[in-house]
Scaffold this active site. Structure first.
Site, PDB file in Angstrom:
ATOM      1  N   GLU A 195      10.442  -9.977  -4.293  1.00 47.12           N
ATOM      2  CA  GLU A 195      11.008  -8.715  -3.785  1.00 47.12           C
ATOM      3  C   GLU A 195      12.495  -8.865  -3.479  1.00 47.12           C
ATOM      4  OE1 GLU A 195       7.103  -6.685  -1.667  1.00 47.12           O
ATOM      5  OE2 GLU A 195       8.300  -8.094  -0.521  1.00 47.12           O
ATOM      6  N   LYS A 212      10.099  -8.345   5.597  1.00 48.92           N
ATOM      7  CA  LYS A 212       9.191  -8.078   4.481  1.00 48.92           C
ATOM      8  C   LYS A 212       8.353  -9.325   4.221  1.00 48.92           C
ATOM      9  CE  LYS A 212      10.549  -6.029   0.776  1.00 48.92           C
ATOM     10  NZ  LYS A 212       9.207  -5.438   0.740  1.00 48.92           N
ATOM     11  N   GLY A 213       7.282  -9.117   3.446  1.00 51.28           N
ATOM     12  CA  GLY A 213       6.469 -10.264   3.070  1.00 51.28           C
ATOM     13  C   GLY A 213       5.063 -10.230   3.626  1.00 51.28           C
ATOM     14  N   LYS A 215       6.944   1.565  11.435  1.00 51.57           N
ATOM     15  CA  LYS A 215       7.674   0.363  11.030  1.00 51.57           C
ATOM     16  C   LYS A 215       9.148   0.404  11.400  1.00 51.57           C
ATOM     17  CE  LYS A 215       4.580  -0.783   7.352  1.00 51.57           C
ATOM     18  NZ  LYS A 215       4.356  -0.728   5.920  1.00 51.57           N
ATOM     19  N   SER A 245       0.815  -1.218   0.000  1.00 47.50           N
ATOM     20  CA  SER A 245       0.000   0.000   0.000  1.00 47.50           C
ATOM     21  C   SER A 245       0.850   1.271   0.000  1.00 47.50           C
ATOM     22  CB  SER A 245      -0.932  -0.015   1.221  1.00 47.50           C
ATOM     23  OG  SER A 245      -0.187  -0.168   2.408  1.00 47.50           O
TER      24      SER A 245
HETATM   25  C1  5RP Z   1       4.950  -7.270   0.509  1.00 49.99           C
HETATM   26  C2  5RP Z   1       5.827  -6.434   1.361  1.00 49.99           C
HETATM   27  C3  5RP Z   1       5.395  -5.031   1.569  1.00 49.99           C
HETATM   28  O1  5RP Z   1       6.378  -4.196   1.055  1.00 49.99           O
HETATM   29  C4  5RP Z   1       5.210  -4.788   3.026  1.00 49.99           C
HETATM   30  O2  5RP Z   1       4.255  -5.734   3.510  1.00 49.99           O
HETATM   31  C5  5RP Z   1       4.716  -3.371   3.319  1.00 49.99           C
HETATM   32  O3  5RP Z   1       3.433  -3.199   2.843  1.00 49.99           O
HETATM   33  P1  5RP Z   1       2.585  -1.888   3.085  1.00 49.99           P
HETATM   34  O4  5RP Z   1       3.311  -0.769   2.407  1.00 49.99           O
HETATM   35  O5  5RP Z   1       1.254  -2.186   2.499  1.00 49.99           O
HETATM   36  O6  5RP Z   1       2.503  -1.662   4.579  1.00 49.99           O
HETATM   37  O7  5RP Z   1       6.846  -6.845   1.857  1.00 49.99           O
HETATM   38  O8  5RP Z   1       5.408  -8.585   0.452  1.00 49.99           O
END
Ligand code: 5RP
Length: 226
Positions: free
Chosen positions: A103, A94-95, A121, A28
């Site tokens: 990624e 991540k993930g 974060k 997002s």
């Molecule tokens: C997807 C990821 C995203 O980069 C991570 O979850 C961050 O997502 P968001 O910007 O929606 O908080 O690693 O696999």
């Protein structure tokens, strides 16, 4: 939260220069990077992007951002991606969006990686709040679960819809894994997990991020270099 994500995403898009081949992350926050890039592409910016997920492929396509495969691009000038947690050494979890494997491949193929995140974060230690996503081959899920439990961790299979296992873009499953005291040594844990047959990839990203763009709810974005 979305003010912070937008601030980070739009600021990070300023790192993109004409002629670049980009890795396009997932999530997002990255959405706002794509939104800003779409405007610049309409204004004549020449770029091409390698998406890290089917979701990003769809959104970037709808935004009119030219896309190529990683095979076609081979080397990327810059990747912009999100993170679930990032520590002072710029190691990351991540993930959360399930795209960790592509990624990590794309980050590794990039000369420079810019991470976009909201301030929530940024953590002192990984894994105290966010569970570590671990992508596993479905055939091996139960044996990998036992191996992780043997390490003192608590893995839970990610679910989609009606109790069905969540499937990644690569047809694998994810074990969201809790480490009781968080992740003390991210590089060591990444190596340990990589040695377990059946684990395709873990969401620990070590030494891959160069720049962090942290967005705040007041609409400001701070740039930090590793
Ligand atoms: C997807 C990821 C995203 O980069 C991570 O979850 C961050 O997502 P968001 O910007 O929606 O908080 O690693 O696999």
């Amino acid at each position: 939260m979305s003010h912070a994500k937008k601030a980070a995403g739009h600021r990070a898009a300023e790192f993109v220069e004409d002629g670049m081949t980009l890795g396009l992350g997932t999530g997002s926050t990255v959405f706002f990077v794509l939104e800003a890039l779409a405007d610049r592409v309409q204004g004549g910016l020449q770029i091409r992007g390698v998406p890290t997920s089917l979701d990003t492929q769809r959104v970037a396509g709808e935004f009119g951002i030219p896309l190529v495969t990683l095979d076609e691009a081979l080397e990327l000038d810059l990747t912009i991606d999100g993170a679930d947690e990032i520590d002072p050494a710029f190691h990351m979890i991540k993930g959360g969006g399930g795209a960790l494997l592509r990624e990590k491949i794309v980050a590794r193929a990039s000369k420079r990686v810019v991470i976009v995140a909201d301030s929530g974060k940024v953590v002192e230690r990984l894994g105290l709040k966010f569970l570590l996503p671990i992508e596993v081959v479905p055939f091996a899920r139960q044996v990998v679960t036992r191996e992780l439990e043997g390490l003192g961790a608590t893995p839970v299979m990610r679910i989609a819809g009606k109790d069905e296992p969540y499937l990644t873009d690569n047809g694998n499953q994810i074990l969201d894994t809790r480490f009781k005291n968080g992740i003390e040594d991210p590089p060591a844990l990444e190596r340990t997990l990589a040695a377990i047959p059946g684990i395709v990839e873990s969401g620990i990203f070590v030494d891959l991020a160069h720049v962090l763009v942290v967005g705040s709810e007041n609409g400001e974005a701070e740039v930090r270099e590793r």
